[in-house]
Design a protein around this motif. Sequence first.
Motif, mmCIF file in Angstrom:
data_model
loop_
_atom_site.group_PDB
_atom_site.id
_atom_site.type_symbol
_atom_site.label_atom_id
_atom_site.label_comp_id
_atom_site.label_asym_id
_atom_site.label_seq_id
_atom_site.Cartn_x
_atom_site.Cartn_y
_atom_site.Cartn_z
ATOM 1 N N ALA A 24 0.801 -1.229 0.000
ATOM 2 C CA ALA A 24 0.000 0.000 0.000
ATOM 3 C C ALA A 24 0.831 1.276 0.000
ATOM 4 N N LYS A 25 1.765 1.398 0.911
ATOM 5 C CA LYS A 25 2.534 2.649 1.010
ATOM 6 C C LYS A 25 3.402 2.888 -0.217
ATOM 7 N N ARG A 26 3.858 1.828 -0.846
ATOM 8 C CA ARG A 26 4.692 1.950 -2.039
ATOM 9 C C ARG A 26 3.849 2.137 -3.304
ATOM 10 N N ASP A 27 2.735 1.425 -3.388
ATOM 11 C CA ASP A 27 2.000 1.335 -4.643
ATOM 12 C C ASP A 27 0.763 2.210 -4.763
ATOM 13 N N GLU A 28 0.327 2.815 -3.676
ATOM 14 C CA GLU A 28 -0.898 3.619 -3.724
ATOM 15 C C GLU A 28 -0.858 4.647 -4.843
ATOM 16 N N GLN A 29 0.183 5.446 -4.908
ATOM 17 C CA GLN A 29 0.266 6.506 -5.917
ATOM 18 C C GLN A 29 0.752 6.000 -7.269
ATOM 19 N N ARG A 30 1.754 5.125 -7.270
ATOM 20 C CA ARG A 30 2.315 4.713 -8.557
ATOM 21 C C ARG A 30 1.355 3.845 -9.358
ATOM 22 N N CYS A 31 0.484 3.104 -8.701
ATOM 23 C CA CYS A 31 -0.490 2.287 -9.432
ATOM 24 C C CYS A 31 -1.750 3.085 -9.756
ATOM 25 N N LEU A 32 -2.007 4.116 -9.013
ATOM 26 C CA LEU A 32 -3.177 4.960 -9.250
ATOM 27 C C LEU A 32 -3.064 5.678 -10.586
ATOM 28 N N GLN A 33 -1.840 5.967 -11.005
ATOM 29 C CA GLN A 33 -1.601 6.737 -12.226
ATOM 30 C C GLN A 33 -2.074 6.020 -13.492
ATOM 31 N N TYR A 34 -2.075 4.700 -13.486
ATOM 32 C CA TYR A 34 -2.484 3.955 -14.682
ATOM 33 C C TYR A 34 -3.724 3.120 -14.367
ATOM 34 N N HIS A 35 -4.840 3.776 -14.270
ATOM 35 C CA HIS A 35 -6.135 3.107 -14.073
ATOM 36 C C HIS A 35 -6.151 2.187 -12.856
ATOM 37 N N HIS A 36 -5.423 2.561 -11.810
ATOM 38 C CA HIS A 36 -5.387 1.816 -10.548
ATOM 39 C C HIS A 36 -4.807 0.419 -10.730
ATOM 40 N N SER A 37 -3.904 0.259 -11.692
ATOM 41 C CA SER A 37 -3.338 -1.058 -11.984
ATOM 42 C C SER A 37 -1.850 -1.123 -11.665
ATOM 43 N N CYS A 38 -1.452 -2.250 -11.094
ATOM 44 C CA CYS A 38 -0.049 -2.580 -10.875
ATOM 45 C C CYS A 38 0.253 -3.744 -11.811
ATOM 46 N N MET A 39 1.143 -3.514 -12.752
ATOM 47 C CA MET A 39 1.450 -4.518 -13.770
ATOM 48 C C MET A 39 2.828 -5.125 -13.505
ATOM 49 N N TRP A 40 2.895 -6.455 -13.457
ATOM 50 C CA TRP A 40 4.141 -7.179 -13.247
ATOM 51 C C TRP A 40 4.362 -8.148 -14.406
ATOM 52 N N SER A 41 5.602 -8.346 -14.765
ATOM 53 C CA SER A 41 5.971 -9.267 -15.828
ATOM 54 C C SER A 41 7.108 -10.150 -15.327
ATOM 55 N N VAL A 42 6.896 -11.460 -15.360
ATOM 56 C CA VAL A 42 7.933 -12.407 -14.940
ATOM 57 C C VAL A 42 8.749 -12.766 -16.181
ATOM 58 N N ARG A 43 10.055 -12.451 -16.122
ATOM 59 C CA ARG A 43 10.955 -12.667 -17.265
ATOM 60 C C ARG A 43 12.191 -13.450 -16.831
ATOM 61 N N GLU A 44 13.011 -13.807 -17.801
ATOM 62 C CA GLU A 44 14.193 -14.629 -17.531
ATOM 63 C C GLU A 44 15.168 -13.986 -16.551
ATOM 64 N N ASP A 45 15.238 -12.658 -16.520
ATOM 65 C CA ASP A 45 16.206 -11.994 -15.634
ATOM 66 C C ASP A 45 15.568 -11.343 -14.407
ATOM 67 N N GLY A 46 14.274 -11.555 -14.188
ATOM 68 C CA GLY A 46 13.656 -11.020 -12.985
ATOM 69 C C GLY A 46 12.189 -10.682 -13.141
ATOM 70 N N ILE A 47 11.689 -9.967 -12.133
ATOM 71 C CA ILE A 47 10.289 -9.556 -12.087
ATOM 72 C C ILE A 47 10.246 -8.061 -12.386
ATOM 73 N N TYR A 48 9.553 -7.693 -13.433
ATOM 74 C CA TYR A 48 9.488 -6.308 -13.895
ATOM 75 C C TYR A 48 8.183 -5.657 -13.464
ATOM 76 N N PHE A 49 8.260 -4.345 -13.150
ATOM 77 C CA PHE A 49 7.087 -3.550 -12.778
ATOM 78 C C PHE A 49 6.844 -2.479 -13.840
ATOM 79 N N ASN A 50 5.575 -2.192 -14.058
ATOM 80 C CA ASN A 50 5.171 -1.173 -15.019
ATOM 81 C C ASN A 50 3.993 -0.409 -14.438
#
Length: 144
Positions: free
Chosen positions: A106-132
């Motif tokens: 919550a404290k980390r993602d409240e504002q950053r996920c609010l900016q894109y339609h209240h969505s937190c997007m993650w992608s699991v890839r060969e070199d790690g977990i990506y956030f968008n």
Amino acid sequence: MGNLKNVALPLLLAFSLLYLPFAEGDWFINYHIHVTNDLSLLNSSAGKPNLFLYCKSKNKDLGDRAMVKGQDYTWDTKINFLWTTLFFCNARWEGHKNITFDAFKAKRDEQRCLQYHHSCMWSVREDGIYFNKNNATWYNSYRW
């Protein structure tokens, strides 16, 4: 009677300032968390799961999911009164690596996920977990 007005007005003002962050309904906003399997098909066959994702919070166990390439694991949450809402996931890339990461904090993602339609997007890839946060730029937030 005059003393009551002198006390009530400052209390009302203090409560209003305290309530101000919630005036737009922050407590009632649904945040959408998406974790997508973007791993290559290396050492796995098409249509066979190569990612196993287990997500939960203190109060809610979302269970274990076997995911094929391109599959999206999605759930919604709201931020609790104390801003302690936390969902974490264990990602296991079959035959390769394993990692636990915070999918919603919550404290980390409240504002950053609010900016894109209240969505937190993650992608699991060969070199790690990506956030968008804006569906344009991806950041490797958790390396395997």
